[in-house]
Design a protein around this motif. Structure first.
Motif, PDB file in Angstrom:
ATOM      1  N   VAL A   9       0.872  -1.171   0.000  1.00  0.00           N
ATOM      2  CA  VAL A   9       0.000   0.000   0.000  1.00  0.00           C
ATOM      3  C   VAL A   9       0.909   1.220   0.000  1.00  0.00           C
ATOM      4  O   VAL A   9       1.549   1.527   1.014  1.00  0.00           O
ATOM      5  CB  VAL A   9      -0.935   0.004   1.232  1.00  0.00           C
ATOM      6  CG1 VAL A   9      -1.800   1.251   1.220  1.00  0.00           C
ATOM      7  CG2 VAL A   9      -1.782  -1.258   1.260  1.00  0.00           C
TER       8      VAL A   9
ATOM      9  N   ALA B 262       1.134   4.045   2.873  1.00  0.00           N
ATOM     10  CA  ALA B 262       0.165   3.436   3.792  1.00  0.00           C
ATOM     11  C   ALA B 262      -0.089   4.273   5.041  1.00  0.00           C
ATOM     12  O   ALA B 262      -1.242   4.530   5.397  1.00  0.00           O
ATOM     13  CB  ALA B 262       0.638   2.040   4.192  1.00  0.00           C
ATOM     14  N   TYR B 263       0.969   4.698   5.695  1.00  0.00           N
ATOM     15  CA  TYR B 263       0.798   5.444   6.945  1.00  0.00           C
ATOM     16  C   TYR B 263      -0.018   6.712   6.747  1.00  0.00           C
ATOM     17  O   TYR B 263      -0.735   7.152   7.642  1.00  0.00           O
ATOM     18  CB  TYR B 263       2.147   5.821   7.538  1.00  0.00           C
ATOM     19  CG  TYR B 263       2.922   4.673   8.156  1.00  0.00           C
ATOM     20  CD1 TYR B 263       2.452   3.367   8.143  1.00  0.00           C
ATOM     21  CD2 TYR B 263       4.150   4.897   8.758  1.00  0.00           C
ATOM     22  CE1 TYR B 263       3.169   2.336   8.709  1.00  0.00           C
ATOM     23  CE2 TYR B 263       4.873   3.872   9.335  1.00  0.00           C
ATOM     24  CZ  TYR B 263       4.384   2.595   9.304  1.00  0.00           C
ATOM     25  OH  TYR B 263       5.104   1.581   9.875  1.00  0.00           O
TER      26      TYR B 263
ATOM     27  N   ASN C  35      -2.598   7.181   5.234  1.00  0.00           N
ATOM     28  CA  ASN C  35      -4.043   6.928   5.287  1.00  0.00           C
ATOM     29  C   ASN C  35      -4.590   7.020   6.703  1.00  0.00           C
ATOM     30  O   ASN C  35      -5.789   7.174   6.906  1.00  0.00           O
ATOM     31  CB  ASN C  35      -4.361   5.542   4.710  1.00  0.00           C
ATOM     32  CG  ASN C  35      -4.126   5.492   3.224  1.00  0.00           C
ATOM     33  OD1 ASN C  35      -4.864   6.108   2.470  1.00  0.00           O
ATOM     34  ND2 ASN C  35      -3.088   4.802   2.802  1.00  0.00           N
ATOM     35  N   ALA C  36      -3.708   6.896   7.687  1.00  0.00           N
ATOM     36  CA  ALA C  36      -4.129   6.902   9.099  1.00  0.00           C
ATOM     37  C   ALA C  36      -4.011   8.310   9.680  1.00  0.00           C
ATOM     38  O   ALA C  36      -3.013   8.992   9.478  1.00  0.00           O
ATOM     39  CB  ALA C  36      -3.264   5.932   9.900  1.00  0.00           C
ATOM     40  N   ASP C  37      -5.025   8.718  10.398  1.00  0.00           N
ATOM     41  CA  ASP C  37      -4.997  10.027  11.059  1.00  0.00           C
ATOM     42  C   ASP C  37      -4.093   9.978  12.279  1.00  0.00           C
ATOM     43  O   ASP C  37      -4.120   9.011  13.047  1.00  0.00           O
ATOM     44  CB  ASP C  37      -6.406  10.431  11.509  1.00  0.00           C
ATOM     45  CG  ASP C  37      -7.338  10.679  10.338  1.00  0.00           C
ATOM     46  OD1 ASP C  37      -6.859  11.132   9.276  1.00  0.00           O
ATOM     47  OD2 ASP C  37      -8.551  10.425  10.476  1.00  0.00           O
TER      48      ASP C  37
ATOM     49  N   LYS D 213      -1.622  13.466   9.629  1.00  0.00           N
ATOM     50  CA  LYS D 213      -1.581  12.054   9.262  1.00  0.00           C
ATOM     51  C   LYS D 213      -0.359  11.385   9.863  1.00  0.00           C
ATOM     52  O   LYS D 213       0.639  12.035  10.179  1.00  0.00           O
ATOM     53  CB  LYS D 213      -1.528  11.904   7.725  1.00  0.00           C
ATOM     54  CG  LYS D 213      -2.737  12.459   7.007  1.00  0.00           C
ATOM     55  CD  LYS D 213      -3.934  11.585   7.262  1.00  0.00           C
ATOM     56  CE  LYS D 213      -5.136  12.029   6.460  1.00  0.00           C
ATOM     57  NZ  LYS D 213      -6.249  11.122   6.629  1.00  0.00           N
TER      58      LYS D 213
ATOM     59  N   TRP E  21      -1.733   2.688  11.524  1.00  0.00           N
ATOM     60  CA  TRP E  21      -1.979   2.063  10.227  1.00  0.00           C
ATOM     61  C   TRP E  21      -2.551   0.656  10.409  1.00  0.00           C
ATOM     62  O   TRP E  21      -3.503   0.272   9.740  1.00  0.00           O
ATOM     63  CB  TRP E  21      -0.710   2.016   9.378  1.00  0.00           C
ATOM     64  CG  TRP E  21      -0.804   1.045   8.251  1.00  0.00           C
ATOM     65  CD1 TRP E  21      -0.082  -0.081   8.083  1.00  0.00           C
ATOM     66  CD2 TRP E  21      -1.707   1.096   7.136  1.00  0.00           C
ATOM     67  NE1 TRP E  21      -0.474  -0.742   6.943  1.00  0.00           N
ATOM     68  CE2 TRP E  21      -1.463  -0.041   6.343  1.00  0.00           C
ATOM     69  CE3 TRP E  21      -2.696   1.982   6.741  1.00  0.00           C
ATOM     70  CZ2 TRP E  21      -2.172  -0.305   5.176  1.00  0.00           C
ATOM     71  CZ3 TRP E  21      -3.404   1.709   5.580  1.00  0.00           C
ATOM     72  CH2 TRP E  21      -3.140   0.583   4.811  1.00  0.00           C
TER      73      TRP E  21
ATOM     74  N   LEU F 280      -6.208   0.866  11.398  1.00  0.00           N
ATOM     75  CA  LEU F 280      -7.016   1.332  10.263  1.00  0.00           C
ATOM     76  C   LEU F 280      -7.205   0.199   9.249  1.00  0.00           C
ATOM     77  O   LEU F 280      -8.320  -0.072   8.798  1.00  0.00           O
ATOM     78  CB  LEU F 280      -6.350   2.540   9.597  1.00  0.00           C
ATOM     79  CG  LEU F 280      -7.008   3.012   8.301  1.00  0.00           C
ATOM     80  CD1 LEU F 280      -8.407   3.566   8.569  1.00  0.00           C
ATOM     81  CD2 LEU F 280      -6.153   4.061   7.613  1.00  0.00           C
ATOM     82  N   PHE F 281      -6.107  -0.473   8.901  1.00  0.00           N
ATOM     83  CA  PHE F 281      -6.158  -1.554   7.918  1.00  0.00           C
ATOM     84  C   PHE F 281      -7.005  -2.725   8.423  1.00  0.00           C
ATOM     85  O   PHE F 281      -7.856  -3.248   7.702  1.00  0.00           O
ATOM     86  CB  PHE F 281      -4.725  -2.014   7.599  1.00  0.00           C
ATOM     87  CG  PHE F 281      -4.630  -2.977   6.461  1.00  0.00           C
ATOM     88  CD1 PHE F 281      -5.032  -2.619   5.181  1.00  0.00           C
ATOM     89  CD2 PHE F 281      -4.123  -4.244   6.653  1.00  0.00           C
ATOM     90  CE1 PHE F 281      -4.941  -3.508   4.115  1.00  0.00           C
ATOM     91  CE2 PHE F 281      -4.039  -5.149   5.599  1.00  0.00           C
ATOM     92  CZ  PHE F 281      -4.445  -4.769   4.338  1.00  0.00           C
TER      93      PHE F 281
ATOM     94  N   THR G 158     -10.651  -1.797   8.341  1.00  0.00           N
ATOM     95  CA  THR G 158     -11.156  -1.767   6.960  1.00  0.00           C
ATOM     96  C   THR G 158     -11.420  -3.188   6.464  1.00  0.00           C
ATOM     97  O   THR G 158     -12.472  -3.453   5.861  1.00  0.00           O
ATOM     98  CB  THR G 158     -10.148  -1.064   6.023  1.00  0.00           C
ATOM     99  OG1 THR G 158      -9.929   0.266   6.511  1.00  0.00           O
ATOM    100  CG2 THR G 158     -10.637  -1.029   4.592  1.00  0.00           C
TER     101      THR G 158
END
Length: 115
Positions: free
Chosen positions: A40, A43-44, A46-48, A91, A103, A106-107, A110
């Protein structure tokens, strides 16, 4: 320093041991299974970032930030004769202790939502 105020259980994410990976690879090879991997990108990002983390930009990194978004120039200050820009992270980024943890959750969340 992040280590002083971040408990270990809030910054670690599950990671497979090398031995486990090699065993899985050996079994897959013996059973002639197809194996695929995925990455991804970013990737990191994507995480708040939940914590209040301030980043200091100087030198070339500061120049790039201002090229990408010229409005950042308004926040530049002088510090010991050098231009600096301080910014709060929105982020997770590589290098912060909690980024892998954020991350992972979050992953995982999801994937669970997808079933």
């Amino acid at each position: 320093p992040q280590r002083e105020y971040t408990p270990r259980e809030e910054c670690a994410s599950p990671t497979m041991a090398n031995e486990s990976l090699m065993i899985i690879a050996a079994i897959a090879a013996k059973e002639k299974r197809d194996v695929a991997t995925a990455d991804v990108a970013g990737a990191y990002l994507n995480a708040d970032m939940e914590d209040f983390v301030v980043v200091k930009f100087t030198g070339r990194a500061l120049q790039i930030m201002c090229e990408v978004n010229p409005s950042f120039k308004a926040g530049i200050r002088k510090e010991k004769g050098r231009d600096v820009l301080y910014s709060k992270l929105a982020k997770a980024v590589y290098g912060c202790l909690k980024s892998a943890f954020l991350w992972y959750w979050l992953f995982k969340g999801t994937l669970e939502k997808l079933g």
